[in-house]
Motif scaffolding. Structure first.
Motif, PDB file in Angstrom:
ATOM      1  N   PHE A  28       0.880  -1.242  -0.178  1.00 53.73           N
ATOM      2  CA  PHE A  28      -0.074   0.085  -0.086  1.00 53.73           C
ATOM      3  C   PHE A  28       0.876   1.141  -0.068  1.00 53.73           C
ATOM      4  O   PHE A  28       1.552   1.433   1.002  1.00 53.73           O
ATOM      5  CB  PHE A  28      -1.031   0.057   1.095  1.00 53.73           C
ATOM      6  N   HIS A  59       4.196   1.226   1.985  1.00 53.60           N
ATOM      7  CA  HIS A  59       4.039   0.115   3.126  1.00 53.60           C
ATOM      8  C   HIS A  59       4.019  -1.383   2.524  1.00 53.60           C
ATOM      9  O   HIS A  59       2.997  -1.628   1.666  1.00 53.60           O
ATOM     10  CB  HIS A  59       2.835   0.430   3.762  1.00 53.60           C
ATOM     11  N   ALA A  98       2.405  -4.425   3.145  1.00 58.91           N
ATOM     12  CA  ALA A  98       1.505  -5.113   3.823  1.00 58.91           C
ATOM     13  C   ALA A  98       1.683  -6.843   3.831  1.00 58.91           C
ATOM     14  O   ALA A  98       1.203  -7.462   4.746  1.00 58.91           O
ATOM     15  CB  ALA A  98       0.105  -4.838   3.353  1.00 58.91           C
ATOM     16  N   PRO A 132      -0.020  -9.944  15.576  1.00 59.26           N
ATOM     17  CA  PRO A 132      -0.303  -8.488  16.124  1.00 59.26           C
ATOM     18  C   PRO A 132      -1.129  -7.860  15.271  1.00 59.26           C
ATOM     19  O   PRO A 132      -0.853  -8.034  13.691  1.00 59.26           O
ATOM     20  CB  PRO A 132       0.848  -8.030  16.700  1.00 59.26           C
ATOM     21  N   SER A 133      -1.817  -6.771  15.502  1.00 60.20           N
ATOM     22  CA  SER A 133      -2.622  -5.653  14.798  1.00 60.20           C
ATOM     23  C   SER A 133      -1.592  -5.226  13.892  1.00 60.20           C
ATOM     24  O   SER A 133      -0.502  -4.657  14.398  1.00 60.20           O
ATOM     25  CB  SER A 133      -3.204  -4.814  15.837  1.00 60.20           C
ATOM     26  N   GLY A 134      -2.108  -4.869  12.522  1.00 57.00           N
ATOM     27  CA  GLY A 134      -1.326  -4.388  11.414  1.00 57.00           C
ATOM     28  C   GLY A 134      -0.260  -5.401  11.029  1.00 57.00           C
ATOM     29  O   GLY A 134       0.583  -4.738  10.134  1.00 57.00           O
ATOM     30  N   SER A 135      -0.271  -6.546  11.271  1.00 56.30           N
ATOM     31  CA  SER A 135       1.046  -7.619  10.565  1.00 56.30           C
ATOM     32  C   SER A 135       0.366  -8.007   9.291  1.00 56.30           C
ATOM     33  O   SER A 135       1.225  -8.858   8.648  1.00 56.30           O
ATOM     34  CB  SER A 135       0.945  -8.452  11.753  1.00 56.30           C
ATOM     35  N   GLY A 136      -0.889  -7.609   8.778  1.00 60.63           N
ATOM     36  CA  GLY A 136      -1.111  -8.093   7.518  1.00 60.63           C
ATOM     37  C   GLY A 136      -2.239  -9.161   7.424  1.00 60.63           C
ATOM     38  O   GLY A 136      -2.174  -9.680   6.536  1.00 60.63           O
ATOM     39  N   LYS A 137      -2.928  -9.487   8.440  1.00 62.40           N
ATOM     40  CA  LYS A 137      -3.750 -10.524   8.415  1.00 62.40           C
ATOM     41  C   LYS A 137      -4.854 -10.408   7.493  1.00 62.40           C
ATOM     42  O   LYS A 137      -5.369 -11.253   6.527  1.00 62.40           O
ATOM     43  CB  LYS A 137      -4.293 -11.012   9.817  1.00 62.40           C
ATOM     44  N   THR A 138      -5.504  -9.188   7.764  1.00 64.80           N
ATOM     45  CA  THR A 138      -6.763  -8.817   6.994  1.00 64.80           C
ATOM     46  C   THR A 138      -6.352  -8.661   5.479  1.00 64.80           C
ATOM     47  O   THR A 138      -7.217  -9.064   4.652  1.00 64.80           O
ATOM     48  CB  THR A 138      -7.239  -7.420   7.430  1.00 64.80           C
ATOM     49  N   THR A 139      -5.266  -8.181   5.279  1.00 67.24           N
ATOM     50  CA  THR A 139      -4.863  -8.086   3.673  1.00 67.24           C
ATOM     51  C   THR A 139      -4.595  -9.382   3.250  1.00 67.24           C
ATOM     52  O   THR A 139      -5.301  -9.491   2.108  1.00 67.24           O
ATOM     53  CB  THR A 139      -3.362  -7.301   3.872  1.00 67.24           C
ATOM     54  N   GLU A 177      -8.661  -7.431  -2.623  1.00 66.13           N
ATOM     55  CA  GLU A 177      -7.602  -6.728  -2.811  1.00 66.13           C
ATOM     56  C   GLU A 177      -6.987  -7.533  -3.801  1.00 66.13           C
ATOM     57  O   GLU A 177      -7.058  -8.779  -3.795  1.00 66.13           O
ATOM     58  CB  GLU A 177      -6.769  -6.512  -1.690  1.00 66.13           C
TER      59      GLU A 177
HETATM   60  N1  LIG Z   1      -6.407  -0.038   1.995  1.00 68.14           N
HETATM   61  C1  LIG Z   1      -5.240   0.281   2.601  1.00 68.14           C
HETATM   62  N2  LIG Z   1      -4.363   1.381   2.405  1.00 68.14           N
HETATM   63  C2  LIG Z   1      -3.143   1.476   2.938  1.00 68.14           C
HETATM   64  N3  LIG Z   1      -2.650   0.991   3.811  1.00 68.14           N
HETATM   65  C3  LIG Z   1      -3.421  -0.444   4.054  1.00 68.14           C
HETATM   66  C4  LIG Z   1      -4.584  -0.710   3.499  1.00 68.14           C
HETATM   67  N4  LIG Z   1      -5.181  -1.652   4.036  1.00 68.14           N
HETATM   68  C5  LIG Z   1      -4.161  -1.992   5.153  1.00 68.14           C
HETATM   69  N5  LIG Z   1      -3.183  -1.012   5.177  1.00 68.14           N
HETATM   70  C6  LIG Z   1      -1.874  -1.135   6.090  1.00 68.14           C
HETATM   71  O1  LIG Z   1      -1.402  -2.236   5.897  1.00 68.14           O
HETATM   72  C7  LIG Z   1      -0.920  -3.096   6.993  1.00 68.14           C
HETATM   73  C8  LIG Z   1      -1.540  -4.106   7.414  1.00 68.14           C
HETATM   74  O2  LIG Z   1      -2.950  -4.125   7.553  1.00 68.14           O
HETATM   75  P1  LIG Z   1      -3.868  -5.291   7.804  1.00 68.14           P
HETATM   76  O3  LIG Z   1      -3.694  -6.272   6.803  1.00 68.14           O
HETATM   77  O4  LIG Z   1      -5.363  -4.758   8.162  1.00 68.14           O
HETATM   78  O5  LIG Z   1      -3.336  -5.828   9.266  1.00 68.14           O
HETATM   79  P2  LIG Z   1      -3.953  -6.600  10.358  1.00 68.14           P
HETATM   80  O6  LIG Z   1      -5.302  -7.181   9.922  1.00 68.14           O
HETATM   81  O7  LIG Z   1      -3.179  -7.714  10.788  1.00 68.14           O
HETATM   82  O8  LIG Z   1      -4.434  -5.847  11.739  1.00 68.14           O
HETATM   83  C9  LIG Z   1      -1.589  -2.164   8.192  1.00 68.14           C
HETATM   84  O9  LIG Z   1      -0.022  -1.044   8.547  1.00 68.14           O
HETATM   85  C10 LIG Z   1      -2.280  -1.195   7.393  1.00 68.14           C
HETATM   86  O10 LIG Z   1      -2.130   0.261   7.786  1.00 68.14           O
END
Ligand SMILES: Nc1ncnc2c1ncn2[C@@H]1O[C@H](COP(=O)(O)OP(=O)(O)O)[C@@H](O)[C@H]1O
Ligand SMILES: [Mg+2]
Lengths: 355, 272
Positions: free
Chosen positions: A12, A15, A17, A36-43, A52
């Motif tokens: 992103f 960054h 992800a 941990p939060s922000g480690s890229g799980k949701t991505t 995505e």
């Molecule tokens: N649409 C997006 N645009 C910019 N940055 C993103 C976006 N989605 C996620 N990120 C960044 O990617 C990183 C991983 O996010 P995410 O996958 O949501 O982590 P998790 O689910 O593990 O908390 C985070 O630092 C987040 O800020």
């Protein structure tokens, strides 16, 4: 492998992800993405779903590369962290939505929705709107809605994050049973290690957009592959200068050690059972005792370092300041990228209770 | 509630007096003037051929404007809130220009673009397309002036709502139209209606831009506001006020529609 990610990268802006993500999931398994939060799980989850698209690498579902298949054609059930229930539709219409889109006939839709309503214990709720439900009920609706079109893969993003702690525990086992009952391959995201260990067949640990380790809960607990996993999983404390403990010599280039409560045994100085082990033990002083529900967490000062052990409530009572003998079975020693388990040399070959 | 001192009543009084002096009183005068000679002359003034023509043109312009701006407004709001792109900031700024630029300038812009001095003029006249000093020009400038009203109401709602409901629907295989109809539209319908009412009211009342481009041909390119001005300039006060009262009534009808809709919306919102 039913779901496979091959060298998947996603940025992103600048960054990273997801960095070189590779893993495979067998059909029918319930897998946790833990980190941990922000480690890229949701991505990762959103890329599998098609919400995505990866910058490079392949996503393979059921033997087919799906990179260019739009989300709407992947046939995946998705439970959002916020549930994303359709606010202006009743529970019934929420669950029926996917079936209506597929143009199933009315009678079939009605039967399928009522079947799911029964399955998820939402009987009598079908005419309510999402904001007339409790957090736990919304979670069930989200789950039923995702399952209604009979997807072959179910993705859940932090499915318990939005319900309060009391209900969470109950929902966890409910969800686990439900997924078993339906027999659907599932991946769920969590940042809570207890949740992952309790619910999943297999855990994928993520950190800073990378995968740290893949394994069963037991494997990850007992043989953490990286310093990060060792620190993230379990109740870990880091100790420096571990050469000071009996039976341990500092390994070249691995200056830090992780000590978990399971690695530490403490017994009273008059304990008969452990009498033979006194020669191998250190002396420690009880610094703090905390009640943890089903056990006591005892902090001891040993050679100037604070070590933690868990003590059964069945054992004799302790006092702060009391002197005890402390056995250290093993340590997990590490540096930035290298790590190994280090057994207590003096204890090797001895048959030890609890060791 | 906290017990309030005299401050509350002073503030209420200020508001009421202000509204009474600046809004209610002039409106009452308009009505009084309009009905000064009684109801029959009033009806005669309104039923006058040119007045009815002007009313027709005003309503026609308003409807076209409403249709175009509703479609453009929804598309613009959707684009701005659902996609990331390089010129997004520029686009949203441009969308707001009609609010900050004087309508006279809008009129002049269209004269320059489509009038005799424009590079487009030879093409337009050879194809018999009349824009300036004709109805199309009136419609165009009115669309320009009322462009932002709908998107401005819808954008904040879409922004606050987020995208996850739409993503959920897409994952279940729904197409864009189904998603809009069943998922997005219920969220934006009240703000859409509110924007549409503002847009319609403004379209009916627009004077400056239309005045520049219309050419003031009685019965052809005269809208209600222009017609009123002409009557006024000819010292025909009673007819001028009668036609004004017509515009006032139309505005009041719109306000009532808006309030009823808002009330209904709130009521349903509570149920949902
Ligand atoms: N649409 C997006 N645009 C910019 N940055 C993103 C976006 N989605 C996620 N990120 C960044 O990617 C990183 C991983 O996010 P995410 O996958 O949501 O982590 P998790 O689910 O593990 O908390 C985070 O630092 C987040 O800020
Ligand atoms: Mg997340």
């Amino acid at each position: 492998m039913y779901v496979e990610l091959k060298n998947v990268n996603k940025k992103f802006g600048t960054h990273e992800a997801s960095h070189d993500i590779c893993f495979g999931i067998e059909k029918g398994k319930l897998v946790a993405l833990l980190g941990p939060s922000g480690s890229g799980k949701t991505t990762i989850l959103r890329m599998i779903a098609g919400l995505e698209s990866p910058d490079s690498g392949d996503i393979i579902i059921d033997g087919k590369v799906v990179n260019d298949v739009p989300a709407s054609r992947r046939g995946i059930g998705f439970v959002f962290q916020s549930y994303a229930l359709f606010r202006y539709m009743t529970v019934f219409d929420n669950i029926a939505f996917g079936l209506q889109v597929q143009k199933k006939d009315k009678k079939y839709i009605r039967e399928r929705v009522m079947e799911l309503i029964r399955l998820t214990g939402l009987d009598g709720m079908e005419k309510r709107y999402p904001n007339q439900l409790s957090g736990g009920q919304r979670q069930r609706v989200a789950f039923a809605r995702a399952l209604a079109p009979s997807p072959s893969l179910l993705l859940l993003d932090e499915p318990f994050a939005a319900v309060d702690a009391k209900v969470r525990h109950e929902l966890r086992s409910w969800l686990k049973n439900m997924i078993r009952q339906v027999g659907i391959t599932s991946i769920f995201v969590t940042h809570d290690q207890d949740e992952a260990v309790e619910v999943a067949d297999e855990i994928i640990v993520t950190n800073l957009g990378r995968i740290e380790q893949i394994g069963s809960p037991v494997e990850i607990y007992q043989h953490p592959a990286t310093p990060f996993v060792a620190q993230f999983i379990g109740n870990s404390a880091v100790v420096e200068d571990y050469g000071r403990f009996r039976g341990f010599r500092e390994v070249e280039g691995l200056p830090h050690a992780i000590v978990r409560p399971e690695y530490v045994e403490a017994f009273k100085q008059d304990n008969e059972k452990y009498r033979d082990l006194i020669d191998y033990a250190e002396e420690g002083t009880v610094e703090d005792i905390a009640f943890r529900g089903s056990y006591l967490e005892v902090k001891l000062n040993v050679c100037g370092a604070t070590l933690t052990t868990n003590r059964s409530l069945e054992r004799r009572e302790l006092q702060k300041g009391e002197k005890m003998y402390v056995l250290l079975y093993r340590l997990y020693v590490f540096d930035h990228d290298r790590a190994q388990l280090l057994e207590n040399e003096e204890l090797k070959g001895l048959e030890i209770v609890g060791g | 509630m906290k017990k309030s001192g005299p401050g509350k009543y002073i503030l209420i009084a200020v508001c009421v007096i202000f509204v009474a002096l600046f809004l209610v009183l002039p409106l009452v005068f308009v009505l009084v003037q309009a009905f000064k000679d009684g109801i029959l002359p009033y009806l005669a003034n309104i039923g006058d051929y040119y007045s009815l023509k002007a009313l027709g043109l005003t309503l026609k312009t308003m409807v076209i404007c409403l249709v175009v701006n509703t479609i453009i407004g929804i598309i613009a709001a959707w684009t701005v809130t659902r996609y990331q792109f390089a010129l997004k900031k520029v686009l949203t700024t441009f969308l707001d220009i009609p609010l900050s630029v004087s309508p006279i300038i809008a009129g002049l812009l269209y004269i320059l673009t489509f009038g005799r001095s424009s590079v487009l003029y030879p093409f337009l006249s050879s194809h018999n397309i009349n824009i300036v000093y004709a109805v199309p020009g009136i419609v165009l400038v009115t669309i320009f002036v009322t462009l932002p009203y709908i998107s401005r109401e819808v954008i904040p709602v879409l922004e606050a709502k987020g995208t996850d409901e739409e993503e959920a629907a897409a994952l279940m295989g729904a197409g864009a139209l189904t998603i809009f109809r069943k998922v997005t539209f219920p969220h934006i319908k009240w703000s859409l209606l509110y924007g549409a009412v503002l847009c319609a009211a403004r379209a009916m009342g627009e004077f400056g831009a239309v005045s520049i481009i219309s050419g003031h041909l009685r019965g052809v390119t005269n809208t209600l506001p222009l017609h009123i001005e002409i009557l006024y300039n000819e010292f025909k006060y009673a007819p001028a006020f009668a036609v004004s009262s017509l515009l006032v009534f139309l505005a009041i009808v719109l306000l009532i529609i808006r309030n009823v809709a808002e009330l209904q919306g709130k009521k349903r919102e509570k149920e949902v």
